[in-house]
Scaffold this motif. Structure first.
Motif, short mmCIF file in Angstrom:
data_model
loop_
_atom_site.label_atom_id
_atom_site.label_comp_id
_atom_site.label_asym_id
_atom_site.label_seq_id
_atom_site.Cartn_x
_atom_site.Cartn_y
_atom_site.Cartn_z
N THR A 324 20.22 27.17 29.03
CA THR A 324 19.00 26.46 28.67
C THR A 324 19.18 24.97 28.95
N SER A 325 18.23 24.39 29.68
CA SER A 325 18.42 22.98 30.00
C SER A 325 17.96 22.11 28.84
N PRO A 326 18.51 20.91 28.76
CA PRO A 326 18.07 20.01 27.69
C PRO A 326 16.66 19.52 27.99
N ARG A 327 16.07 18.84 27.04
CA ARG A 327 14.74 18.25 27.28
C ARG A 327 14.96 16.98 28.08
N VAL A 328 14.05 16.69 28.97
CA VAL A 328 14.08 15.42 29.68
C VAL A 328 12.72 14.78 29.47
N ALA A 329 12.69 13.65 28.80
CA ALA A 329 11.40 13.06 28.47
C ALA A 329 11.53 11.57 28.19
N THR A 330 10.41 10.90 28.15
CA THR A 330 10.40 9.48 27.78
C THR A 330 9.81 9.31 26.37
N ARG A 331 9.13 10.36 25.90
CA ARG A 331 8.54 10.26 24.56
C ARG A 331 9.05 11.36 23.67
N PHE A 332 9.40 11.01 22.45
CA PHE A 332 9.80 12.05 21.50
C PHE A 332 9.49 11.64 20.07
N ARG A 333 9.40 12.69 19.23
CA ARG A 333 9.14 12.50 17.81
C ARG A 333 10.48 12.57 17.11
N ALA A 334 10.72 11.65 16.18
CA ALA A 334 12.05 11.62 15.57
C ALA A 334 11.96 11.20 14.11
N ASN A 335 12.97 11.60 13.37
CA ASN A 335 13.15 11.09 12.02
C ASN A 335 14.15 9.95 12.09
N ILE A 336 13.78 8.84 11.51
CA ILE A 336 14.64 7.65 11.61
C ILE A 336 14.99 7.14 10.22
N PHE A 337 16.24 6.79 10.03
CA PHE A 337 16.62 6.07 8.82
C PHE A 337 16.87 4.63 9.25
N TRP A 338 16.15 3.72 8.66
CA TRP A 338 16.21 2.32 9.11
C TRP A 338 17.10 1.51 8.19
N MET A 339 18.05 0.77 8.77
CA MET A 339 18.92 -0.05 7.95
C MET A 339 18.97 -1.48 8.48
N GLY A 340 18.04 -1.79 9.37
CA GLY A 340 18.02 -3.12 9.97
C GLY A 340 17.56 -4.19 9.00
N HIS A 341 17.97 -5.43 9.29
CA HIS A 341 17.54 -6.52 8.42
C HIS A 341 16.06 -6.81 8.59
N SER A 342 15.59 -6.76 9.85
CA SER A 342 14.14 -6.89 10.01
C SER A 342 13.55 -5.51 10.21
N PRO A 343 12.31 -5.33 9.80
CA PRO A 343 11.70 -4.00 9.86
C PRO A 343 11.52 -3.48 11.29
N LEU A 344 11.42 -2.20 11.41
CA LEU A 344 11.13 -1.57 12.70
C LEU A 344 9.63 -1.67 12.93
#
Ligand code: GTP
Ligand code: MG
Length: 613
Positions: A324-344
């Motif tokens: 099975t080949s992996p997905r190849v794309a430029t757009r995807f939906r993801a769950n993100i945990f943000w720990m940056g000092h400035s917001p995403l």
């Protein structure tokens, strides 16, 4: 207990020769007893150096300080620093079954950063909850993070049972409440264990203080966790870290190097690299200073030579062709945990690190923001704050290869970098069709607001005898620039309005002038595309060349040049798979002949008026 040997040195160095090894992480809210549980576990399994426990106890007595098992960890850190390990957050112990590396995670941010950067890898986790204090913010947050990092083997250790009189009711209530929370995340903990780290209940032996508990001890649970051994039997995936050239005289072989994430591979296996789609087969497996082995599996750092010479770059995902080949794309939906000092936020460039790939990425849309400790939705939020968890739509500036979290979590995990700081981590939930893109949106926007002069493109084309056109040569051949220049000359002599641009004039030159802003490939493509748009708008036959052009580069240039048309000529070997050039020429073709063919094709397409031949 007596089966355990004293604390051992880290074993990463010689994987195969040692007994099975497992990385564990211990997480939990502040002061819930992580270090105490670990310290006591080390003491009770006889994993401490001879006399260590007594020494620390004596030290405490001298200083009139109550002894804490957590002190053992600090003492060991110093000890280990003199030995082999320099990693102060880890300690080691052996059971009859395997060798353990325990990561004590004092703060979730540090732990997370280590996990996502690969500095720490955990296959299983002990999540400590204080029986007296109950479930706290980080108990939940850590549960969420573990699930996001794909650590599905989680045992919940309800600690400090001595403070609640070993009450079964307290234990049951915590279990019920926390189970409910984990269920919402789709995480099923493997066990709940009532313990007292301080008193040693249920750590290595079942305690008489909890006769109502008949499950595993912490030690028993740890030995019952499963290693990632199973990864060797999965679909093959290896992010390509580097391509090495052999330096030995007359040898032009290349080694494709990386660490295998999942699966097993053997010489002769057919492989495909994504996103380029290049294929070849394995000739040899190379390891440092040893005979070529006849297979390599998950977890191993290896190199490969291939049977055919193909041009691939670090960052690609090596896969087996039949699988099975992996997905190849430029757009995807993801769950993100943000720990940056400035917001995403949307519209800001970030960098995505996924496997060995580094690629610019943008937030397209926030789909849902959650408070990670409550997992409650925060409505209408247009940015992601530090410690928030968000479901987002992301877009990379060129295609990346990945799997979905539910398929192969190792190749579905990524890190987001904001201005050199690791600011977020996430897992990919699904790919999105590239029917829209931020770039297309921007091009559309540009065209909507483009202020036009009084001369229309049609009038210009009538005056010049031809419409503007972007003529692009793609190919590695050294002949290409010469060919492009000769085409310009020929068209010029034939009275066409044409201009040849060497990409070096706009790429390299600018890099030198502004050393801080070395252009990325993406920037270069953008610049070229914007130039194409201008030059073709001015009615010119704009000729340029792009070395190492890939499908996506050309698709992007075509888009940036819109509404004007592009004509792509590939010369010799190209990197193109999806993109079909308008004309393909062999590398060794005589230049005059090549120009004849190009003009013929331009005529055929109606791009040049016939009389010009
Ligand atoms: P941080 O690393 O600061 O997040 O804390 P921690 O989770 O490592 O907690 P630590 O092991 O340092 O323990 C915190 C306090 O709780 C210490 O004073 C321990 O003595 C106490 N403690 C830990 N386990 C137990 C237990 O089983 N019973 C009792 N009564 N106290 C405990
Ligand atoms: Mg601690």
């Amino acid at each position: 207990m007596s089966t355990n040997t004293p604390i051992a040195a880290p074993a990463k160095t010689s994987l195969a020769s040692l007994r099975e090894q497992m990385d564990l992480v211990v997480v939990g809210h502040v002061d819930h007893g992580k270090s105490t549980v670990i310290g006591r576990l080390l003491a009770d399994t006889g994993s401490l150096p001879e006399g260590k426990l007594e020494k620390i106890k004596a030290q405490c007595a001298r200083n009139a300080r109550p002894f804490e098992y957590a002190f053992l960890l600090d003492a060991l850190k110093n000890e280990q620093a003199q030995g082999i390990t320099v990693d102060a957050a880890r300690c080691f112990f052996n059971t009859a079954k395997r060798h353990y590396i325990i990561n004590d995670a004092p703060g979730h941010i540090e732990f997370l950063k280590n996990m996502v950067t690969g500095a720490a890898r955990a296959e299983a986790a002990l999540l400590i909850i204080d029986a007296e204090e109950g479930i706290q913010e980080n108990s939940k947050r850590h549960g969420y993070i573990l699930s996001m990092l794909g650590i599905h083997q989680v045992s919940v250790v309800v600690n400090k049972m001595d403070l609640v009189d070993y009450s079964q009711e307290v234990f049951n209530n915590i279990r019920a409440e926390y189970l409910q929370f984990l269920n919402n995340l789709g995480v099923a903990p493997v066990s709940f264990i009532p313990v007292s780290g301080r008193e040693g209940d249920n750590l290595t032996e079942l305690s008489a203080n909890t006769p109502w508990y008949t499950g595993k001890t912490v030690l028993g649970q740890v030995d019952a966790f499963e290693t990632y051994k199973g990864d060797a039997d999965r679909i093959f995936r290896m992010p390509v870290q580097d391509i090495y050239k052999f330096t030995a005289s007359g040898d032009d072989r290349r080694i494709v190097a990386g660490t295998i994430e999942t699966g097993t591979i053997r010489p002769g296996d057919e492989v495909i690299f994504q996103p380029s789609g290049k294929t070849s087969s394995i000739k040899t497996i190379e390891v440092f200073n040893a005979e070529c082995p006849n297979s390599a599996s998950a977890g191993q750092a290896v190199g490969f030579t291939l049977n055919t010479q193909i041009y691939i770059k670090p960052g690609e995902l090596m896969c087996r062709k039949q699988e099975t080949s992996p997905r190849v794309a430029t757009r995807f939906r993801a769950n993100i945990f943000w720990m940056g000092h400035s917001p995403l936020i949307a519209g800001k460039p970030y960098k995505l690190k996924l496997g060995a790939t580094r690629v610019p990425v943008e937030l397209v849309r926030i789909l849902n923001v959650l408070d990670a400790s409550e997992l409650s939705s925060i409505a209408d939020k247009n940015h992601v704050d530090r410690h928030d968890v968000a479901e987002c739509l992301l877009e990379t500036s060129r295609p990346v290869a990945f799997d979905l979290a539910e398929e192969i979590e190792k190749t579905a995990r990524f890190v987001l970098v904001d201005n050199y700081e690791i600011a977020g981590c996430g897992i990919i939930l699904d790919e999105e069709a590239a029917s829209e893109s931020l770039l297309a949106e921007r091009v559309h926007q540009r065209e909507m607001t483009w202020e036009k002069g009084f001369v229309t493109p049609g009038e210009r084309a009538v005056r010049y005898g031809h419409p503007g056109k972007f003529i692009l040569f793609a190919g590695q051949s050294a002949q290409v620039p010469e060919l492009a220049k000769r085409l310009e000359l020929k068209l010029f002599l034939d009275r066409f309005h044409t201009y040849y641009l060497s990409t070096g004039n706009v790429f390299d030159h600018l890099d030198q002038d502004d050393s801080a802003a070395v252009l990325t490939r993406e920037d270069q493509i953008h610049r070229l595309g914007d130039l194409g748009r201008l030059m073709t708008d001015a009615g010119l036959l704009f000729i340029t060349t792009l070395k190492d052009a890939e499908d996506f580069d050309l698709e992007k240039l075509k888009l940036l040049n819109e509404p004007n048309e592009a004509f792509v000529i590939s010369v010799g070997d190209s990197n193109l798979n999806r993109f079909t050039p308008h004309l393909s020429l062999p590398a060794d073709l005589d230049i005059s002949e090549a120009i004849g063919l190009i003009i013929q094709e331009l005529n055929k397409k109606g791009y040049l008026p016939e009389y010009s031949i």
